[in-house]
Design a protein around this motif. Structure first.
Motif, short mmCIF file in Angstrom:
data_model
loop_
_atom_site.label_atom_id
_atom_site.label_comp_id
_atom_site.label_asym_id
_atom_site.label_seq_id
_atom_site.Cartn_x
_atom_site.Cartn_y
_atom_site.Cartn_z
N GLN A 307 -34.64 -42.31 87.38
CA GLN A 307 -34.32 -41.86 88.72
C GLN A 307 -34.25 -43.01 89.71
O GLN A 307 -33.49 -42.98 90.68
N MET A 308 -35.06 -44.04 89.49
CA MET A 308 -35.16 -45.14 90.42
C MET A 308 -34.16 -46.26 90.14
O MET A 308 -33.62 -46.86 91.06
N VAL A 309 -33.92 -46.56 88.88
CA VAL A 309 -33.10 -47.74 88.54
C VAL A 309 -31.76 -47.38 87.94
O VAL A 309 -30.97 -48.28 87.65
N SER A 310 -31.49 -46.10 87.77
CA SER A 310 -30.27 -45.54 87.19
C SER A 310 -30.45 -45.34 85.68
O SER A 310 -31.19 -46.09 85.03
N PRO A 311 -29.79 -44.32 85.14
CA PRO A 311 -29.88 -44.11 83.69
C PRO A 311 -29.42 -45.32 82.88
O PRO A 311 -30.00 -45.62 81.84
N LYS A 312 -28.40 -46.03 83.36
CA LYS A 312 -27.89 -47.19 82.62
C LYS A 312 -28.93 -48.30 82.52
O LYS A 312 -29.14 -48.90 81.46
N MET A 313 -29.60 -48.59 83.64
CA MET A 313 -30.62 -49.64 83.63
C MET A 313 -31.82 -49.21 82.80
O MET A 313 -32.43 -50.02 82.10
N ALA A 314 -32.19 -47.93 82.87
CA ALA A 314 -33.32 -47.45 82.08
C ALA A 314 -33.02 -47.59 80.59
O ALA A 314 -33.90 -47.92 79.79
N GLN A 315 -31.76 -47.35 80.23
CA GLN A 315 -31.35 -47.49 78.83
C GLN A 315 -31.48 -48.94 78.37
O GLN A 315 -32.04 -49.23 77.30
N ILE A 316 -31.01 -49.87 79.18
CA ILE A 316 -31.12 -51.30 78.84
C ILE A 316 -32.58 -51.72 78.75
O ILE A 316 -32.97 -52.53 77.89
N ALA A 317 -33.41 -51.16 79.63
CA ALA A 317 -34.83 -51.52 79.67
C ALA A 317 -35.54 -51.21 78.37
O ALA A 317 -36.60 -51.79 78.08
N LEU A 318 -34.99 -50.31 77.55
CA LEU A 318 -35.59 -50.00 76.26
C LEU A 318 -35.57 -51.20 75.31
O LEU A 318 -36.23 -51.18 74.29
N ARG A 319 -34.82 -52.24 75.67
CA ARG A 319 -34.80 -53.49 74.91
C ARG A 319 -35.52 -54.62 75.65
O ARG A 319 -35.51 -55.76 75.18
N PHE A 320 -36.11 -54.28 76.79
CA PHE A 320 -36.80 -55.29 77.60
C PHE A 320 -38.25 -54.90 77.90
O PHE A 320 -38.80 -55.30 78.92
N GLY A 321 -38.85 -54.12 77.02
CA GLY A 321 -40.27 -53.82 77.17
C GLY A 321 -40.61 -52.37 77.39
O GLY A 321 -41.74 -51.95 77.15
N ALA A 322 -39.66 -51.57 77.86
CA ALA A 322 -39.94 -50.15 78.11
C ALA A 322 -39.89 -49.36 76.81
O ALA A 322 -39.06 -49.62 75.95
N ASP A 323 -40.79 -48.38 76.70
CA ASP A 323 -40.75 -47.48 75.54
C ASP A 323 -40.56 -46.04 75.97
O ASP A 323 -40.54 -45.14 75.14
N ASP A 324 -40.38 -45.80 77.29
CA ASP A 324 -40.31 -44.45 77.84
C ASP A 324 -39.29 -44.46 78.98
O ASP A 324 -39.28 -45.41 79.77
N ILE A 325 -38.46 -43.42 79.08
CA ILE A 325 -37.53 -43.34 80.22
C ILE A 325 -37.79 -42.10 81.07
O ILE A 325 -36.92 -41.66 81.82
N ASP A 326 -38.98 -41.53 81.01
CA ASP A 326 -39.38 -40.34 81.76
C ASP A 326 -38.66 -39.12 81.19
O ASP A 326 -38.43 -39.07 79.98
N GLY A 327 -38.34 -38.14 82.05
CA GLY A 327 -37.86 -36.89 81.51
C GLY A 327 -36.69 -36.30 82.27
O GLY A 327 -35.98 -36.99 83.01
N THR A 328 -36.51 -35.00 82.11
CA THR A 328 -35.40 -34.30 82.75
C THR A 328 -35.58 -34.24 84.26
O THR A 328 -34.62 -34.12 85.00
N VAL A 329 -36.84 -34.30 84.73
CA VAL A 329 -37.25 -34.39 86.13
C VAL A 329 -36.94 -33.11 86.91
O VAL A 329 -37.84 -32.46 87.43
N ILE A 330 -35.71 -32.72 87.06
CA ILE A 330 -35.29 -31.50 87.76
C ILE A 330 -35.74 -31.49 89.22
O ILE A 330 -36.90 -31.29 89.54
N GLU A 331 -34.83 -31.71 90.10
CA GLU A 331 -34.98 -31.59 91.55
C GLU A 331 -36.00 -32.55 92.15
O GLU A 331 -36.90 -32.16 92.87
N GLU A 332 -35.83 -33.82 91.85
CA GLU A 332 -36.66 -34.84 92.47
C GLU A 332 -36.21 -35.02 93.93
O GLU A 332 -35.03 -35.15 94.21
N LYS A 333 -37.17 -35.02 94.87
CA LYS A 333 -36.84 -35.10 96.29
C LYS A 333 -37.19 -36.44 96.94
O LYS A 333 -36.46 -36.94 97.78
N ILE A 334 -38.32 -37.02 96.56
CA ILE A 334 -38.88 -38.12 97.33
C ILE A 334 -37.96 -39.32 97.34
O ILE A 334 -37.65 -39.89 98.40
N TYR A 335 -37.46 -39.74 96.18
CA TYR A 335 -36.61 -40.93 96.13
C TYR A 335 -35.19 -40.63 96.58
O TYR A 335 -34.49 -41.51 97.09
#
Length: 383
Positions: A307-335
């Motif tokens: 939600q914060m960095v875009s789905p594309k960046m989250a996908q790339i991050a899976l090769r840069f240390g991330a092991d999780d991209i969060d979830g479906t979220v559904i109706e996030e308001k704050i960001y």
């Protein structure tokens, strides 16, 4: 010196264009803890592929090729807030245009509207409302547990806990115990922002300070409530502030072991009092994920929050240390109130596709990282 370029670096060995990274690489490969100075060096390095290679080494050491996601639903019961944080576009003062507060039935109906894919988690955060009693929030949780007994309730940041304790004239341990008794299963990691006092006085002077946030987390962990931890980056903080934040989280984790996931949050300046600050770059977003993985050696998981960095960046991050991209979220308001242009939700199949195309193996988890098995419209959690 004839150095191999970053683009030609083989996967099986570490090479770098930045000699300052060589001693850090030796520590990482030996499984040794990085120092504060190492963290600053990582932030100042321009060799993002070398930093990412090291972070991926640690990530695969811990999780192999697995990438985690969940099916979750956000509930923000109110945007009325007594704080005046310069970083926030979500909160509104009482009586101001655009305020809302959900009646309990409305909140429960909102929760039900996200059950089309059988969510496994309700994520509940909101404003610091000056009038809502403590029992409103406890009744909200109890009602969710009655209506959706299988769904994990992850609710109330450390900032909200401190505020509710003050409103209810209770100690923080008493507040946490009552939350747990009402049905809160774990806690989100929001409100941490940056712990450094200098920064906090600028961006969120009305919140509890960094030490109080950490102590509240420590008390929650001691009674068995696990939590996440966040860091808001890309505003007025510097590299030392970021490293200080990570080191202080690591120290609490050494003591309690209660943090599940570290979630770097890219600052969205739109519609805030800090709107003159440019958005974070892709380089910083990826670097933040990688350095989080390298510095937080005692955190099981590092999340790239799409939600914060875009789905594309989250996908790339899976090769840069991330092991999780969060979830479906559904109706996030704050960001999204702060200008996020990502979707307010994503379907399970879309998350699976993102992970698969990154060459990782999707693993649907519940909030506690247990395997979720699905049938037509229900789920089973491995215990």
């Amino acid at each position: 010196m004839n150095m191999v370029s970053s683009a030609q670096r083989p996967r099986h060995s570490f090479q770098t264009d930045d000699p300052a990274l060589t001693p850090i690489a030796a520590k990482v490969q030996a499984g040794e803890r990085l120092s504060f100075e190492d963290g600053v060096t990582l932030y100042r390095s321009g060799d993002i592929l070398a930093v990412g290679w090291l972070a991926n080494l640690v990530r695969e050491r811990l999780h192999g090729n697995t990438a985690y996601f969940n099916v979750n639903r956000h509930i923000n019961p109110t945007n009325v807030c007594v704080a005046s944080c310069r970083l926030c576009a979500f909160g509104r003062k009482k009586g101001e245009a655009g305020t809302y507060t959900m009646a309990l039935e409305e909140a429960w109906e909102t929760a039900a509207s996200g059950l089309t894919e059988a969510v496994t988690e309700f994520h509940i955060v909101g404003g610091l409302h000056p009038d809502l009693p403590f029992e409103y929030f406890m009744d909200l949780v109890r009602g969710l547990k009655v209506r959706f007994p299988k769904v994990h309730v992850k609710a109330f940041t450390m900032v909200e806990v401190a505020f509710l304790a003050k409103r209810g004239k209770m100690t923080i341990p008493e507040t946490l115990e009552r939350m747990k008794a009402a049905g809160v299963d774990s806690m989100p990691g929001g409100g941490a922002e940056i712990f450094a006092d200098r920064v906090r006085h600028i961006i969120c002077d009305h919140k509890i300070d960094g030490g109080e946030w950490l102590e509240t987390a420590r008390m929650a962990h001691k009674i068995g409530l696990r939590s996440n931890a966040t860091m808001l980056y890309g505003h007025v903080e510097n590299e030392e502030d970021r490293v200080d934040h990570l080191v202080r989280l690591r120290e609490v984790q050494d003591d309690t072991g209660g943090f599940q996931t570290f979630i770097p949050l890219a600052f969205h300046p739109e519609n805030t009092a800090l709107g003159h600050i440019p958005r974070t770059t892709g380089m910083l977003d990826i670097k933040q994920i990688a350095i989080g993985r390298l510095m937080l050696d005692n955190f099981p998981h590092i999340k790239s929050y799409w939600q914060m960095v875009s789905p594309k960046m989250a996908q790339i991050a899976l090769r840069f240390g991330a092991d999780d991209i969060d979830g479906t979220v559904i109706e996030e308001k704050i960001y999204h109130d702060a200008g996020a242009t990502t979707p307010q939700g994503m379907r399970r199949a879309d998350l699976v596709r993102l992970i698969t195309e990154a060459g990782r193996e999707p693993f649907e988890r519940d909030t506690l990282y247990r395997a979720v098995t699905r049938s037509e419209d229900s789920f089973t959690v491995a215990v």
